[in-house]
Scaffold this motif. Structure first.
Motif, PDB file in Angstrom:
ATOM      1  N   CYS A  82     -19.477  28.604  36.591  1.00 57.18           N
ATOM      2  CA  CYS A  82     -18.874  27.493  35.849  1.00 57.18           C
ATOM      3  C   CYS A  82     -19.638  27.194  34.561  1.00 57.18           C
ATOM      4  O   CYS A  82     -19.036  26.814  33.550  1.00 57.18           O
ATOM      5  CB  CYS A  82     -18.821  26.233  36.711  1.00 57.18           C
ATOM      6  N   ARG A  83     -20.959  27.375  34.581  1.00 54.74           N
ATOM      7  CA  ARG A  83     -21.780  27.078  33.400  1.00 54.74           C
ATOM      8  C   ARG A  83     -21.902  28.250  32.438  1.00 54.74           C
ATOM      9  O   ARG A  83     -22.477  28.112  31.357  1.00 54.74           O
ATOM     10  CB  ARG A  83     -23.181  26.639  33.829  1.00 54.74           C
ATOM     11  N   ARG A 134     -21.777  30.569  29.606  1.00 55.27           N
ATOM     12  CA  ARG A 134     -21.342  30.350  28.230  1.00 55.27           C
ATOM     13  C   ARG A 134     -20.829  31.653  27.623  1.00 55.27           C
ATOM     14  O   ARG A 134     -21.159  32.737  28.085  1.00 55.27           O
ATOM     15  CB  ARG A 134     -22.501  29.794  27.389  1.00 55.27           C
ATOM     16  N   GLY A 165     -21.759  27.510  40.643  1.00 50.07           N
ATOM     17  CA  GLY A 165     -22.221  26.696  39.526  1.00 50.07           C
ATOM     18  C   GLY A 165     -22.636  27.551  38.342  1.00 50.07           C
ATOM     19  O   GLY A 165     -22.428  27.177  37.180  1.00 50.07           O
ATOM     20  N   GLU A 166     -23.235  28.711  38.628  1.00 51.55           N
ATOM     21  CA  GLU A 166     -23.628  29.620  37.552  1.00 51.55           C
ATOM     22  C   GLU A 166     -22.408  30.139  36.805  1.00 51.55           C
ATOM     23  O   GLU A 166     -22.413  30.260  35.579  1.00 51.55           O
ATOM     24  CB  GLU A 166     -24.438  30.780  38.132  1.00 51.55           C
ATOM     25  N   PRO A 190     -14.585  22.701  30.206  1.00 49.65           N
ATOM     26  CA  PRO A 190     -15.335  23.469  31.214  1.00 49.65           C
ATOM     27  C   PRO A 190     -14.852  23.153  32.624  1.00 49.65           C
ATOM     28  O   PRO A 190     -14.280  22.079  32.877  1.00 49.65           O
ATOM     29  CB  PRO A 190     -16.785  22.991  31.015  1.00 49.65           C
ATOM     30  N   THR A 241     -17.972  27.185  27.273  1.00 51.46           N
ATOM     31  CA  THR A 241     -18.087  27.989  28.484  1.00 51.46           C
ATOM     32  C   THR A 241     -17.091  29.140  28.460  1.00 51.46           C
ATOM     33  O   THR A 241     -16.051  29.069  27.820  1.00 51.46           O
ATOM     34  CB  THR A 241     -17.832  27.130  29.735  1.00 51.46           C
ATOM     35  N   ASP A 258     -15.138  21.923  36.352  1.00 55.10           N
ATOM     36  CA  ASP A 258     -15.933  20.898  37.014  1.00 55.10           C
ATOM     37  C   ASP A 258     -16.378  21.444  38.363  1.00 55.10           C
ATOM     38  O   ASP A 258     -15.575  21.597  39.280  1.00 55.10           O
ATOM     39  CB  ASP A 258     -15.106  19.628  37.196  1.00 55.10           C
ATOM     40  N   LYS A 264     -34.832  19.702  37.960  1.00 53.90           N
ATOM     41  CA  LYS A 264     -33.481  19.208  37.694  1.00 53.90           C
ATOM     42  C   LYS A 264     -33.168  17.947  38.491  1.00 53.90           C
ATOM     43  O   LYS A 264     -32.556  17.010  37.996  1.00 53.90           O
ATOM     44  CB  LYS A 264     -32.458  20.302  38.000  1.00 53.90           C
TER      45      LYS A 264
END
Length: 312
Positions: A149-150, A152, A146-147, A213, A204, A215, A21
């Motif tokens: 926030c992402r 879905r 972060g997981e 989503p 999301t 930030d 990444k």
């Protein structure tokens, strides 16, 4: 475009195509390229790399952080040296690599409740609901922020009571199982979210007040407001509590429960590592020495074993 910038772009594209990444590393490398361009340098030298690594934008004197910055340039320089033998690879013994992890702030159950109460006062209503859900989700699952926030919509299966954490920090996926109370809370959030945005742009599960989503880079600002509103203050000399510390709370609470129920903690730790998405079990074992209560329980368990072995 300078030759060095072009080489850095090709290098990053190649590594990302291989699955890396390079979010932070890519940002650091391009910062180094700008540093070289400002000085009219068209190739990597050890002196430039060390000067850049030790002159951080925030003036950090932490050598471990500086060493990590230098590592970014060193790996790039090794790649570049095959194309340009004049490239200098910075030595690997210039800066210390002794990593000192900062102890986490461990919220009490009362403090977590205070954070969620503070989130309830946010406006508009969906923003409040999203923040209550985010805080609760991190506290009861140990997910990375972060997981969350992402995450879905398709990753959330409330019928099965599972979350699919896809394409994680280390490129792996894992399942997280939900307690019935968590399922109920997520259903309530899902209903409120769909009422506010029947046809949202974001795919999301968690959304901001505009239907987009979350930030991950900006949520710390709101969290700092919630920490202040909840009246949470760190001990003198310690850094401010972070949203990420909720992950630590989950981990420590799980290990404390294991010690208290008399189970084999060492045998269970690999399971916890998998649950948390740790690529190296050492990241999980670190809690045994970082949290005094865990250290005391572990020491007590060892003393009991020693006493049993000493009995003739």
């Amino acid at each position: 475009m300078s030759a060095l910038r072009a080489a850095a772009g090709e290098y990053l594209a190649m590594r990302r195509a291989l699955g890396f990444k390079l979010t932070t590393q890519g940002r650091h490398l391009m910062s180094f390229v700008r540093f070289c361009e400002e000085r009219g340098a068209d190739r990597v030298t050890a002196d430039l790399a060390i000067e850049w690594a030790t002159r951080t934008s925030r003036g950090s004197g932490n050598e471990v952080y500086q060493a990590r910055r230098l590592d970014v340039v060193r790996i790039f320089a090794r790649h570049l040296q095959a194309l340009d033998p004049a490239t200098e690879v910075p030595p690997d013994d210039v800066l210390t690599r002794r990593y000192l992890r900062i102890p986490p702030y461990l919220y009490s159950p009362q403090e977590i409740a205070a954070l969620m109460s503070a989130a309830h006062a946010l406006r508009p209503a969906l923003r409040a609901a999203t923040w209550r859900t985010l805080i609760g989700l991190l506290a009861v699952t140990g997910m990375r922020q972060g997981e969350a926030c992402r995450l879905r919509r398709d990753d959330v299966d409330l019928e099965a009571g599972t979350l699919l954490i896809a394409d994680t920090k280390f490129g792996k996926s894992r399942l997280v199982f939900l307690h019935p109370t968590a399922i109920t809370a997520l259903r309530a959030y899902e209903h409120a979210r769909d009422q506010a945005f029947p046809e949202p742009e974001a795919a999301t599960f968690l959304m901001n007040s505009r239907g987009g989503p979350l930030d991950g880079h900006n949520i710390q600002h709101t969290f700092a407001v919630l920490v202040a509103a909840a009246g949470i203050q760190p001990p003198p000399g310690r850094r401010a509590p972070r949203l990420h510390d909720l992950r630590h709370v989950f981990t420590v609470a799980t290990m404390l429960d294991w010690y208290r129920d008399g189970g084999n903690v060492q045998a269970r730790l690999p399971l916890l590592s998998t649950w948390l998405g740790h690529v190296d079990p050492k990241s999980t074992y670190w809690y045994l020495q970082a949290v005094p209560e865990l250290l005391a329980l572990a020491a007590g368990r060892l003393e009991q074993q020693a006493d049993r072995q000493a009995v003739p």
